[in-house]
Design an enzyme around this catalytic site. Sequence first.
Site, PDB file in Angstrom:
ATOM      1  N   LYS A  67       6.949   8.783  -6.368  1.00  0.00           N
ATOM      2  CA  LYS A  67       8.106   8.018  -5.891  1.00  0.00           C
ATOM      3  C   LYS A  67       8.655   7.149  -7.026  1.00  0.00           C
ATOM      4  O   LYS A  67       9.867   7.047  -7.221  1.00  0.00           O
ATOM      5  CB  LYS A  67       7.707   7.145  -4.691  1.00  0.00           C
ATOM      6  N   GLN A  76       2.587   1.851   1.257  1.00  0.00           N
ATOM      7  CA  GLN A  76       2.037   3.196   1.422  1.00  0.00           C
ATOM      8  C   GLN A  76       0.917   3.178   2.462  1.00  0.00           C
ATOM      9  O   GLN A  76       0.017   2.333   2.410  1.00  0.00           O
ATOM     10  CB  GLN A  76       1.523   3.716   0.058  1.00  0.00           C
ATOM     11  N   ASP A 122      11.363   3.030   4.863  1.00  0.00           N
ATOM     12  CA  ASP A 122      10.581   4.058   5.569  1.00  0.00           C
ATOM     13  C   ASP A 122      11.116   4.280   6.984  1.00  0.00           C
ATOM     14  O   ASP A 122      10.794   5.276   7.625  1.00  0.00           O
ATOM     15  CB  ASP A 122       9.114   3.607   5.702  1.00  0.00           C
TER      16      ASP A 122
HETATM   17  N1  GUN Z   1       1.945   7.885   4.119  1.00  0.00           N
HETATM   18  C1  GUN Z   1       2.224   9.174   4.393  1.00  0.00           C
HETATM   19  N2  GUN Z   1       3.548   9.369   4.482  1.00  0.00           N
HETATM   20  C2  GUN Z   1       4.125   8.165   4.257  1.00  0.00           C
HETATM   21  C3  GUN Z   1       5.483   7.726   4.212  1.00  0.00           C
HETATM   22  O1  GUN Z   1       6.437   8.484   4.417  1.00  0.00           O
HETATM   23  N3  GUN Z   1       5.664   6.418   3.935  1.00  0.00           N
HETATM   24  C4  GUN Z   1       4.627   5.559   3.735  1.00  0.00           C
HETATM   25  N4  GUN Z   1       4.915   4.285   3.489  1.00  0.00           N
HETATM   26  N5  GUN Z   1       3.360   5.930   3.769  1.00  0.00           N
HETATM   27  C5  GUN Z   1       3.115   7.231   4.035  1.00  0.00           C
END
Ligand code: GUN
Length: 291
Positions: A54, A98, A121
């Site tokens: 990311k 995350q 998110d």
């Molecule tokens: N863990 C797995 N997928 C995601 C996501 O799309 N966003 C976040 N913040 N954590 C995750």
Amino acid sequence: MTAQRLDGKALASTMRGEIAERVSARKQAGKRAPGLAAVLVGDNPASQVYVRNKHKACQQAGIASTIHTLPATTTQKELLALIDQLNADPAVHGILVQLPLPKQIEESAVIRAVSPAKDVDCFHPENVGLLAAGHPRFYPCTPHGVVKLLNRNGIAIAGKEVVIVGRSNIVGKPLAVMLMQKPTAANPAAGDATVTIAHTRTVNLAEVCKRADILVAAVGKAGVITADMVKPGAAVVDVGTNSVEGRLAGDVHPEVWNVAGWLSPVPGGVGPMTITMLLFNTLSAAELIDG
Ligand code: GUN
């Protein structure tokens, strides 16, 4: 018959170029660069890879990205203090914590602590509610990536039978909400489809899946969607990210290539689209906050 590839890598590259151009235009107009703060707690190896990917994607698009790495022993209070600080920081437009989090931290408390305006998110209950009401502030990244992958490959969704296998808050549930809604100017990614969600208690899963013109696999088990579950010619989107002997594997069995009309590969399908939609949301957040 061999299915056509739903090439997420190629589409992600095109869309990241489009986002980078919009970011660059904002900077030239004297506006602040969109900023994303990613928070990584503990040392889950998959999470470390996701956050790094990311971060790299942000840098390539001209988005200012910072990673806040905290030890696995971090308390909930410490994490909430960092989120408060990021909520108040004008250089930060998007905050991503995350998941999963270490067990001493309550996930829902953390999700609710992120300012809804910076919740790229789309996990905060306010944003989940806006999405369900048909007035989204943000679309959640993976469901939005799935919709774009279908739209930009010319696969019609309106009126179609969609079956989503999996009912998670991150993928299955919000994707079902998006695909069943009527599109409006405020809700352009709505699908106008007939949507079924299947899950672990579904009776005759194969039969239910076989009804689908568009089948989305978001189960979390490698290879569980087999050829006998797929209608010939269907579009199949594989959201699975399973680790099998150290390699990434989807939920869809490789034999499905012989039955489906379209199939998204793993890796190179939905994964790069998820990251792209995060960049999109960070740019949207900057537009909403800074104008
Ligand atoms: N863990 C797995 N997928 C995601 C996501 O799309 N966003 C976040 N913040 N954590 C995750």
